[in-house]
Structure formats: structure tokens, C-alpha cells
Design a protein around this motif. Sequence first.
Motif, PDB file in Angstrom:
ATOM      1  N   MET A 117      13.749  23.356   6.217  1.00  0.00           N
ATOM      2  CA  MET A 117      12.566  22.518   6.032  1.00  0.00           C
ATOM      3  C   MET A 117      12.384  22.230   4.547  1.00  0.00           C
ATOM      4  SD  MET A 117       8.610  23.340   7.090  1.00  0.00           S
ATOM      5  CE  MET A 117       9.061  23.657   8.791  1.00  0.00           C
ATOM      6  N   SER A 118      12.251  20.963   4.175  1.00  0.00           N
ATOM      7  CA  SER A 118      12.080  20.588   2.775  1.00  0.00           C
ATOM      8  C   SER A 118      10.653  20.125   2.521  1.00  0.00           C
ATOM      9  CB  SER A 118      13.062  19.462   2.410  1.00  0.00           C
ATOM     10  OG  SER A 118      12.846  18.330   3.239  1.00  0.00           O
ATOM     11  N   LYS A 119      10.261  20.166   1.259  1.00  0.00           N
ATOM     12  CA  LYS A 119       8.922  19.736   0.908  1.00  0.00           C
ATOM     13  C   LYS A 119       8.736  18.255   1.209  1.00  0.00           C
ATOM     14  CE  LYS A 119       8.360  23.064  -2.866  1.00  0.00           C
ATOM     15  NZ  LYS A 119       8.093  23.221  -4.315  1.00  0.00           N
ATOM     16  N   LEU A 120       7.521  17.908   1.574  1.00  0.00           N
ATOM     17  CA  LEU A 120       7.214  16.508   1.816  1.00  0.00           C
ATOM     18  C   LEU A 120       7.109  15.763   0.494  1.00  0.00           C
ATOM     19  CD1 LEU A 120       4.574  16.690   4.685  1.00  0.00           C
ATOM     20  CD2 LEU A 120       7.060  16.712   4.805  1.00  0.00           C
ATOM     21  N   ARG A 121       7.440  14.469   0.524  1.00  0.00           N
ATOM     22  CA  ARG A 121       7.389  13.653  -0.675  1.00  0.00           C
ATOM     23  C   ARG A 121       5.994  13.067  -0.846  1.00  0.00           C
ATOM     24  NH1 ARG A 121      12.084   9.728  -2.172  1.00  0.00           N
ATOM     25  NH2 ARG A 121      10.989  10.071  -4.138  1.00  0.00           N
ATOM     26  N   LEU A 122       5.456  13.229  -2.034  1.00  0.00           N
ATOM     27  CA  LEU A 122       4.093  12.794  -2.341  1.00  0.00           C
ATOM     28  C   LEU A 122       4.109  11.785  -3.470  1.00  0.00           C
ATOM     29  CD1 LEU A 122       0.878  13.240  -2.485  1.00  0.00           C
ATOM     30  CD2 LEU A 122       1.437  15.016  -4.165  1.00  0.00           C
ATOM     31  N   ILE A 123       3.259  10.764  -3.351  1.00  0.00           N
ATOM     32  CA  ILE A 123       3.024   9.854  -4.456  1.00  0.00           C
ATOM     33  C   ILE A 123       1.514   9.773  -4.679  1.00  0.00           C
ATOM     34  CG2 ILE A 123       3.036   7.778  -3.000  1.00  0.00           C
ATOM     35  CD1 ILE A 123       4.251   6.278  -5.426  1.00  0.00           C
ATOM     36  N   ASP A 126       5.200  10.829  -8.935  1.00  0.00           N
ATOM     37  CA  ASP A 126       6.072  11.122  -7.803  1.00  0.00           C
ATOM     38  C   ASP A 126       6.388  12.616  -7.801  1.00  0.00           C
ATOM     39  OD1 ASP A 126       8.645  11.592  -6.438  1.00  0.00           O
ATOM     40  OD2 ASP A 126       8.720   9.427  -6.213  1.00  0.00           O
ATOM     41  N   SER A 127       6.214  13.290  -6.657  1.00  0.00           N
ATOM     42  CA  SER A 127       6.453  14.733  -6.589  1.00  0.00           C
ATOM     43  C   SER A 127       7.932  15.092  -6.719  1.00  0.00           C
ATOM     44  CB  SER A 127       5.915  15.301  -5.268  1.00  0.00           C
ATOM     45  OG  SER A 127       6.607  14.744  -4.162  1.00  0.00           O
ATOM     46  N   THR A 128       8.807  14.108  -6.565  1.00  0.00           N
ATOM     47  CA  THR A 128      10.236  14.368  -6.715  1.00  0.00           C
ATOM     48  C   THR A 128      10.665  14.295  -8.180  1.00  0.00           C
ATOM     49  OG1 THR A 128      10.690  13.478  -4.504  1.00  0.00           O
ATOM     50  CG2 THR A 128      12.554  13.648  -6.010  1.00  0.00           C
ATOM     51  N   THR A 129      10.269  13.217  -8.860  1.00  0.00           N
ATOM     52  CA  THR A 129      10.639  13.061 -10.271  1.00  0.00           C
ATOM     53  C   THR A 129       9.677  13.801 -11.192  1.00  0.00           C
ATOM     54  OG1 THR A 129       9.311  11.046 -10.550  1.00  0.00           O
ATOM     55  CG2 THR A 129      11.569  10.779  -9.749  1.00  0.00           C
ATOM     56  N   LYS A 130       8.426  14.019 -10.703  1.00  0.00           N
ATOM     57  CA  LYS A 130       7.368  14.663 -11.484  1.00  0.00           C
ATOM     58  C   LYS A 130       7.101  13.925 -12.790  1.00  0.00           C
ATOM     59  CE  LYS A 130       8.211  19.225  -9.455  1.00  0.00           C
ATOM     60  NZ  LYS A 130       7.177  19.002  -8.429  1.00  0.00           N
ATOM     61  N   LYS A 131       7.170  12.600 -12.733  1.00  0.00           N
ATOM     62  CA  LYS A 131       6.909  11.765 -13.899  1.00  0.00           C
ATOM     63  C   LYS A 131       5.845  10.720 -13.570  1.00  0.00           C
ATOM     64  CE  LYS A 131      11.591  12.122 -15.847  1.00  0.00           C
ATOM     65  NZ  LYS A 131      12.800  11.354 -16.249  1.00  0.00           N
ATOM     66  N   VAL A 132       5.081  10.336 -14.590  1.00  0.00           N
ATOM     67  CA  VAL A 132       4.105   9.258 -14.443  1.00  0.00           C
ATOM     68  C   VAL A 132       4.762   7.945 -14.862  1.00  0.00           C
ATOM     69  CG1 VAL A 132       1.899   8.332 -15.218  1.00  0.00           C
ATOM     70  CG2 VAL A 132       2.145  10.792 -14.870  1.00  0.00           C
ATOM     71  N   LYS A 133       4.646   6.948 -14.010  1.00  0.00           N
ATOM     72  CA  LYS A 133       5.159   5.615 -14.308  1.00  0.00           C
ATOM     73  C   LYS A 133       4.050   4.603 -14.030  1.00  0.00           C
ATOM     74  CE  LYS A 133       9.910   6.866 -12.994  1.00  0.00           C
ATOM     75  NZ  LYS A 133      11.065   6.535 -12.117  1.00  0.00           N
ATOM     76  N   ASN A 134       4.212   3.393 -14.543  1.00  0.00           N
ATOM     77  CA  ASN A 134       3.209   2.372 -14.271  1.00  0.00           C
ATOM     78  C   ASN A 134       3.825   0.976 -14.282  1.00  0.00           C
ATOM     79  OD1 ASN A 134       2.853   1.191 -17.112  1.00  0.00           O
ATOM     80  ND2 ASN A 134       2.521   3.377 -17.467  1.00  0.00           N
ATOM     81  N   ILE A 135       3.139   0.080 -13.601  1.00  0.00           N
ATOM     82  CA  ILE A 135       3.507  -1.327 -13.616  1.00  0.00           C
ATOM     83  C   ILE A 135       2.222  -2.121 -13.855  1.00  0.00           C
ATOM     84  CG2 ILE A 135       5.562  -1.182 -12.161  1.00  0.00           C
ATOM     85  CD1 ILE A 135       3.819  -1.973  -9.781  1.00  0.00           C
ATOM     86  N   ALA A 136       2.335  -3.240 -14.570  1.00  0.00           N
ATOM     87  CA  ALA A 136       1.170  -4.060 -14.891  1.00  0.00           C
ATOM     88  C   ALA A 136       1.519  -5.535 -14.724  1.00  0.00           C
ATOM     89  CB  ALA A 136       0.707  -3.776 -16.320  1.00  0.00           C
ATOM     90  N   GLN A 137       0.491  -6.358 -14.662  1.00  0.00           N
ATOM     91  CA  GLN A 137       0.697  -7.793 -14.473  1.00  0.00           C
ATOM     92  C   GLN A 137       1.588  -8.381 -15.552  1.00  0.00           C
ATOM     93  OE1 GLN A 137      -2.893 -10.049 -13.871  1.00  0.00           O
ATOM     94  NE2 GLN A 137      -3.674  -8.697 -12.260  1.00  0.00           N
ATOM     95  N   TRP A 138       1.451  -7.909 -16.795  1.00  0.00           N
ATOM     96  CA  TRP A 138       2.199  -8.480 -17.904  1.00  0.00           C
ATOM     97  C   TRP A 138       3.651  -8.005 -17.974  1.00  0.00           C
ATOM     98  CZ3 TRP A 138      -2.486  -5.910 -18.441  1.00  0.00           C
ATOM     99  CH2 TRP A 138      -2.412  -4.557 -18.762  1.00  0.00           C
ATOM    100  N   ILE A 172       7.869   1.676  -0.032  1.00  0.00           N
ATOM    101  CA  ILE A 172       8.819   1.609   1.083  1.00  0.00           C
ATOM    102  C   ILE A 172      10.114   2.333   0.728  1.00  0.00           C
ATOM    103  CG2 ILE A 172      10.210   0.082   2.527  1.00  0.00           C
ATOM    104  CD1 ILE A 172       7.280  -0.053   3.215  1.00  0.00           C
ATOM    105  N   ASP A 173      10.674   2.019  -0.432  1.00  0.00           N
ATOM    106  CA  ASP A 173      11.954   2.609  -0.830  1.00  0.00           C
ATOM    107  C   ASP A 173      11.839   4.105  -1.103  1.00  0.00           C
ATOM    108  OD1 ASP A 173      12.955   0.075  -0.622  1.00  0.00           O
ATOM    109  OD2 ASP A 173      13.190  -0.271  -2.787  1.00  0.00           O
ATOM    110  N   GLY A 174      10.650   4.554  -1.534  1.00  0.00           N
ATOM    111  CA  GLY A 174      10.470   5.968  -1.855  1.00  0.00           C
ATOM    112  C   GLY A 174      10.416   6.864  -0.637  1.00  0.00           C
ATOM    113  N   ASN A 175      10.206   6.263   0.534  1.00  0.00           N
ATOM    114  CA  ASN A 175      10.159   7.032   1.782  1.00  0.00           C
ATOM    115  C   ASN A 175       9.189   8.215   1.666  1.00  0.00           C
ATOM    116  OD1 ASN A 175      10.914   7.525   4.464  1.00  0.00           O
ATOM    117  ND2 ASN A 175      12.528   8.957   3.858  1.00  0.00           N
TER     118      ASN A 175
END
Length: 259
Positions: free
Chosen positions: A1-7, A45-57, A81-84
Motif C-alpha cells: 500500500m502506497s501513500k495517496l497523492r495530495l495536491i 504536491d506531496s510527491t515533489t514536496k515543492k511549491v509551484k505556481n502559474i499566473a495569467q502573465w 488530470i496528469d498528476g493522478n
Amino acid sequence: MSKLRLIVFDEETSPQKGFFFGGIWETNIVGEITWETIVMISYWDSTTKKVKNIAQWDFPDWRKGVWNDKSVVKHFRKILIDGNYDIIAGQNSDQFDIKLFNARLAFWGFDPLPDYKTFDTKKIAKSKIRLPSYSLDVMAKFFGLGGKYHHSGLDMWFGSRDGNKKDQKEMTKYCNIDILRTKDVLYKLLPFVKWTGDFVNKESITCPNPLCLSKHMIKNKRRIMRGGYKIQYQCQDCGSYWTDPKMVKNEQTVKTTNK
């Protein structure tokens, strides 16, 4: 059993514009001119454990002075979707962020997201602990995590819209800190969530917290039931409790049953 993926995600949105009569403190808007858009999304993302962002610009269809979230909505939908992912989480996300994202999906004619398990830190906290407020700022300070970043105000939004790099950088910092605070508050609250489901396997008893799943479980106490008892365990990593659904019958019940 593996940990669930969280965003964990958070949206910064543009103000709406409308007509109104009366004083500036009143909210009887009689007509909308522009609708709320998603200016920026930060996520952890609980897998990468990094903060990312996207913006309009960040996208080629952005123009200075205009709110346009089509590419932000399309791109973040692809990320989800891709992160499952198994779980989507946020602060007041069930009532605000997820519903707004759905509204923008519908506005642009994109397909809806599949069903996800959601964790809303505000909703969990209100059901489990008593605080004077369930804002992210108050909860983060309560847990000793530090409060929200205090930005320069509404000018930051309009400056970001108009291409001011300083304002865009400040909004990114503001949103990213919100995500870290939300994630940390969530992990403080998870041990208080009542987990359902049987997480016993053949090798060992596993923590029921789907984001922990530690095997460091110890017997905590017996839960006395009618005719016997059930054994309660506690995780030594995250603190969550789990009760074995199998009831151990006491001797008197066994003797009565065998007669």
C-alpha cells in the motif's frame, strides 16, 4: 500500500466590476460588468514536496490591462488530470476555490474534473477544534506556523494586471506563503480526522491516515463494547488513531454463546 497523492492549491482572483446605487459600503450591485477570474494558482504536491505556481502573465495570450484566465484554467486542469491525485486540499476550498475553478471551466467550455476526495482545512478545523476564527492567518498563528504574508493591498492586483513586475513578484510570494501555511495547518489537523475503512493487512497494522500509512502503530487501549472489546491503536508518526473493527469477545460472552 502506497501513500495517496495530495495536491494543496490556492487561487488569487481578480475583483469583479459592477454598477451600484447608494453608499460605497453597500453591496447592492445592480449589474455586473466583468466576472471574477483566476489570476494565479499556487500549489504544493506531496510527491515533489515543492511549491509551484502559474499566473495569467505566464502565457502568450495574456495582455497588459486585461484579466484573461483561459490558459491558467486550461493548464491547471491538465496538472490535476496528469498528476493522478487522490486528494485535493485547500483553505475554504470546498466553498470557494473548487467551485470557482468549476465555474471558470464551464465559462471557457472545458470538461469538468473527475471526482476527487477533498480536504478543506477550514471545514475540518470547524468540526474538530474551537478557535475564535477559522481564517488561515489565525489557524497558522495558533499552531505556531507564522501568519499570512501581508501584501501592499489592492494596488498589487492592478499592478500585476498592468504588467508591473514588482507587483507580480509580490503576488507570487503572497500566494506561495498561503500554500505553505495551508499545507502545514492541514497536517496539524489530520490526526483529528476520523478515518474510515479497514487498513489492516497480513503483515502489519497500517496507519489509517492515507497521507501517512506508517507501520509504527502501537496498542493504545481497549474500547469496551457490549459483549467484548475492540483494540485501539495509535500511529507513532502522525498521531492518528485507528480501531480494529474485529471485536474480541470476553470469556463470559463466549461461555454463554457456547451453551
